[in-house]
Design a protein around this motif. Structure first.
Motif, PDB file in Angstrom:
ATOM      1  N   PRO A 236     -24.874  -1.221 -16.952  1.00  0.00           N
ATOM      2  CA  PRO A 236     -25.318  -0.748 -15.724  1.00  0.00           C
ATOM      3  C   PRO A 236     -24.243  -0.504 -14.529  1.00  0.00           C
ATOM      4  N   ARG A 237     -23.275  -1.567 -14.853  1.00  0.00           N
ATOM      5  CA  ARG A 237     -22.402  -1.748 -13.637  1.00  0.00           C
ATOM      6  C   ARG A 237     -21.093  -0.896 -14.069  1.00  0.00           C
ATOM      7  N   ILE A 238     -20.935  -0.521 -15.436  1.00  0.00           N
ATOM      8  CA  ILE A 238     -19.802   0.383 -15.678  1.00  0.00           C
ATOM      9  C   ILE A 238     -19.942   1.977 -16.097  1.00  0.00           C
ATOM     10  N   GLU A 239     -21.263   2.139 -16.328  1.00  0.00           N
ATOM     11  CA  GLU A 239     -21.591   3.289 -17.179  1.00  0.00           C
ATOM     12  C   GLU A 239     -21.138   4.478 -16.382  1.00  0.00           C
ATOM     13  N   VAL A 240     -21.204   4.651 -15.050  1.00  0.00           N
ATOM     14  CA  VAL A 240     -21.055   5.818 -14.357  1.00  0.00           C
ATOM     15  C   VAL A 240     -19.357   6.189 -14.429  1.00  0.00           C
ATOM     16  N   ARG A 241     -18.565   5.089 -14.151  1.00  0.00           N
ATOM     17  CA  ARG A 241     -17.053   5.279 -14.236  1.00  0.00           C
ATOM     18  C   ARG A 241     -16.600   5.352 -15.827  1.00  0.00           C
ATOM     19  N   VAL A 242     -17.257   4.858 -16.790  1.00  0.00           N
ATOM     20  CA  VAL A 242     -16.986   5.263 -18.295  1.00  0.00           C
ATOM     21  C   VAL A 242     -17.109   6.607 -18.724  1.00  0.00           C
ATOM     22  N   ARG A 243     -18.418   7.249 -17.965  1.00  0.00           N
ATOM     23  CA  ARG A 243     -18.678   8.376 -18.238  1.00  0.00           C
ATOM     24  C   ARG A 243     -17.655   9.550 -17.848  1.00  0.00           C
ATOM     25  N   ALA A 244     -17.257   8.949 -16.635  1.00  0.00           N
ATOM     26  CA  ALA A 244     -16.211   9.977 -15.611  1.00  0.00           C
ATOM     27  C   ALA A 244     -14.825   9.901 -16.655  1.00  0.00           C
ATOM     28  N   LEU A 245     -14.520   8.800 -16.976  1.00  0.00           N
ATOM     29  CA  LEU A 245     -13.017   8.521 -17.670  1.00  0.00           C
ATOM     30  C   LEU A 245     -13.230   9.297 -19.229  1.00  0.00           C
ATOM     31  N   ALA A 246     -14.304   9.505 -19.534  1.00  0.00           N
ATOM     32  CA  ALA A 246     -14.565   9.972 -20.769  1.00  0.00           C
ATOM     33  C   ALA A 246     -13.864  11.672 -20.715  1.00  0.00           C
TER      34      ALA A 246
ATOM     35  N   LEU B  54     -12.521 -19.490 -23.063  1.00  0.00           N
ATOM     36  CA  LEU B  54     -13.160 -19.405 -21.667  1.00  0.00           C
ATOM     37  C   LEU B  54     -14.432 -19.876 -21.760  1.00  0.00           C
ATOM     38  N   THR B  55     -14.739 -20.894 -20.664  1.00  0.00           N
ATOM     39  CA  THR B  55     -15.830 -21.382 -20.284  1.00  0.00           C
ATOM     40  C   THR B  55     -16.810 -20.318 -19.854  1.00  0.00           C
ATOM     41  N   ALA B  56     -18.223 -20.473 -19.655  1.00  0.00           N
ATOM     42  CA  ALA B  56     -19.169 -19.467 -19.231  1.00  0.00           C
ATOM     43  C   ALA B  56     -18.962 -19.011 -17.956  1.00  0.00           C
ATOM     44  N   LYS B  57     -18.475 -20.044 -16.941  1.00  0.00           N
ATOM     45  CA  LYS B  57     -18.026 -19.679 -15.668  1.00  0.00           C
ATOM     46  C   LYS B  57     -16.832 -18.752 -15.592  1.00  0.00           C
ATOM     47  N   GLN B  58     -15.711 -19.125 -16.427  1.00  0.00           N
ATOM     48  CA  GLN B  58     -14.623 -18.432 -16.299  1.00  0.00           C
ATOM     49  C   GLN B  58     -14.814 -16.916 -17.131  1.00  0.00           C
ATOM     50  N   ARG B  59     -15.524 -16.845 -18.063  1.00  0.00           N
ATOM     51  CA  ARG B  59     -16.082 -15.543 -18.548  1.00  0.00           C
ATOM     52  C   ARG B  59     -16.749 -14.634 -17.624  1.00  0.00           C
ATOM     53  N   ALA B  60     -17.679 -15.437 -16.834  1.00  0.00           N
ATOM     54  CA  ALA B  60     -18.238 -14.471 -15.715  1.00  0.00           C
ATOM     55  C   ALA B  60     -17.337 -13.864 -14.969  1.00  0.00           C
ATOM     56  N   ALA B  61     -16.323 -14.902 -14.428  1.00  0.00           N
ATOM     57  CA  ALA B  61     -15.411 -14.178 -13.353  1.00  0.00           C
ATOM     58  C   ALA B  61     -14.323 -13.235 -14.023  1.00  0.00           C
ATOM     59  N   ALA B  62     -14.116 -13.212 -15.357  1.00  0.00           N
ATOM     60  CA  ALA B  62     -13.221 -12.551 -16.083  1.00  0.00           C
ATOM     61  C   ALA B  62     -13.973 -11.113 -16.190  1.00  0.00           C
ATOM     62  N   THR B  63     -15.453 -11.247 -16.570  1.00  0.00           N
ATOM     63  CA  THR B  63     -16.067  -9.989 -16.481  1.00  0.00           C
ATOM     64  C   THR B  63     -16.034  -9.103 -15.341  1.00  0.00           C
ATOM     65  N   ALA B  64     -16.290 -10.036 -14.253  1.00  0.00           N
ATOM     66  CA  ALA B  64     -16.048  -9.430 -12.816  1.00  0.00           C
ATOM     67  C   ALA B  64     -14.632  -8.736 -12.521  1.00  0.00           C
ATOM     68  N   ILE B  65     -13.866  -9.198 -12.986  1.00  0.00           N
ATOM     69  CA  ILE B  65     -12.335  -8.848 -12.822  1.00  0.00           C
ATOM     70  C   ILE B  65     -12.403  -7.497 -13.541  1.00  0.00           C
ATOM     71  N   MET B  66     -12.621  -7.451 -14.808  1.00  0.00           N
ATOM     72  CA  MET B  66     -12.534  -6.444 -15.638  1.00  0.00           C
ATOM     73  C   MET B  66     -13.185  -5.288 -15.138  1.00  0.00           C
ATOM     74  N   ILE B  67     -14.657  -5.663 -14.514  1.00  0.00           N
ATOM     75  CA  ILE B  67     -15.210  -4.493 -13.792  1.00  0.00           C
ATOM     76  C   ILE B  67     -14.542  -3.959 -12.986  1.00  0.00           C
ATOM     77  N   ARG B  68     -14.114  -4.766 -11.924  1.00  0.00           N
ATOM     78  CA  ARG B  68     -13.364  -4.361 -10.865  1.00  0.00           C
ATOM     79  C   ARG B  68     -12.086  -3.341 -11.069  1.00  0.00           C
ATOM     80  N   ASN B  69     -11.256  -3.923 -12.095  1.00  0.00           N
ATOM     81  CA  ASN B  69     -10.022  -3.185 -12.577  1.00  0.00           C
ATOM     82  C   ASN B  69     -10.506  -1.880 -13.254  1.00  0.00           C
ATOM     83  N   LEU B  70     -11.578  -1.710 -13.909  1.00  0.00           N
ATOM     84  CA  LEU B  70     -12.151  -0.687 -14.412  1.00  0.00           C
ATOM     85  C   LEU B  70     -12.496   0.652 -13.418  1.00  0.00           C
ATOM     86  N   GLN B  71     -13.152  -0.076 -12.165  1.00  0.00           N
ATOM     87  CA  GLN B  71     -13.638   0.823 -11.162  1.00  0.00           C
ATOM     88  C   GLN B  71     -12.429   1.321 -10.212  1.00  0.00           C
ATOM     89  N   GLU B  72     -11.410   0.573 -10.252  1.00  0.00           N
ATOM     90  CA  GLU B  72     -10.543   0.706  -9.012  1.00  0.00           C
ATOM     91  C   GLU B  72      -9.126   1.175  -9.429  1.00  0.00           C
TER      92      GLU B  72
END
Length: 177
Positions: free
Chosen positions: A144-154, A100-118
């Motif tokens: 900081p973008r995922i900590e609250v959700r990950v704690r809930a999932l624990a 993945l390029t840096a731009k693709q990695r940033a987009a993939a990270t945003a997708i992973m965070i969204r999927n984790l949240q939703e």
């Protein structure tokens, strides 16, 4: 020449059906990868599920093909609201992160965070957390973008989800509450 959308249709959703046959055809005739990818947009959820499986197998056999398809997975497949598409993205991003390029990695990270949240599907959550478990070690800005959700999932009632969240919390190296 039988269309892939027909070859991937029918049968029980947990079966591969003719997925392996489709994979072999694509590996022998790379020009048919477009046809396989287009199956992601079938009305049939089983076809989309098997398309995910087939794409992952194709890129496992030919990882050098993934960079040419990464942008379409990021923009098009990420918009599909089906757990199998989401868990496949997590797997592909993890398996091909170095491609993945840096731009693709940033987009993939945003997708992973969204999927984790939703997402609530246990496989999609587990695969997303597995990918993020590796990524947070290299990019603490994700935490900081995922900590609250990950704690809930624990504390999730599903043991595999709770265990995956605990592993991710450990990788995040955050203090216990």
């Amino acid at each position: 020449m039988e269309p892939f959308r027909m070859m991937l249709a029918g049968g029980h959703p947990n079966s591969l059906g003719r997925t392996l046959e489709v994979v072999e055809i694509v590996l022998d005739d790379p020009g048919r990868m477009d046809e396989l990818f287009d199956c992601y947009f079938s009305e049939d959820a089983i076809v989309r599920l098997r398309t995910s499986n087939a794409c992952r197998r194709v890129f496992k056999a030919r990882p050098d093909w993934f960079p040419a398809w990464a942008d379409r997975f990021i923009t098009e497949v990420s918009a599909i609201d089906q757990p199998s598409a989401k868990w496949t993205l997590a797997q592909l991003f993890l398996e091909h992160e170095k491609r993945l390029t840096a731009k693709q990695r940033a987009a993939a990270t945003a997708i992973m965070i969204r999927n984790l949240q939703e997402e609530d599907d246990w496989i999609a959550l587990n695969m997303t957390m597995k990918t993020l478990q590796r990524w947070v070690k290299r990019d603490a800005a994700i935490i900081p973008r995922i900590e609250v959700r990950v704690r809930a999932l624990a504390d999730d009632r599903r043991k595999s989800v709770a265990n995956g969240a605990r592993k991710l919390l450990n990788a995040m190296d955050v203090p216990a509450l």
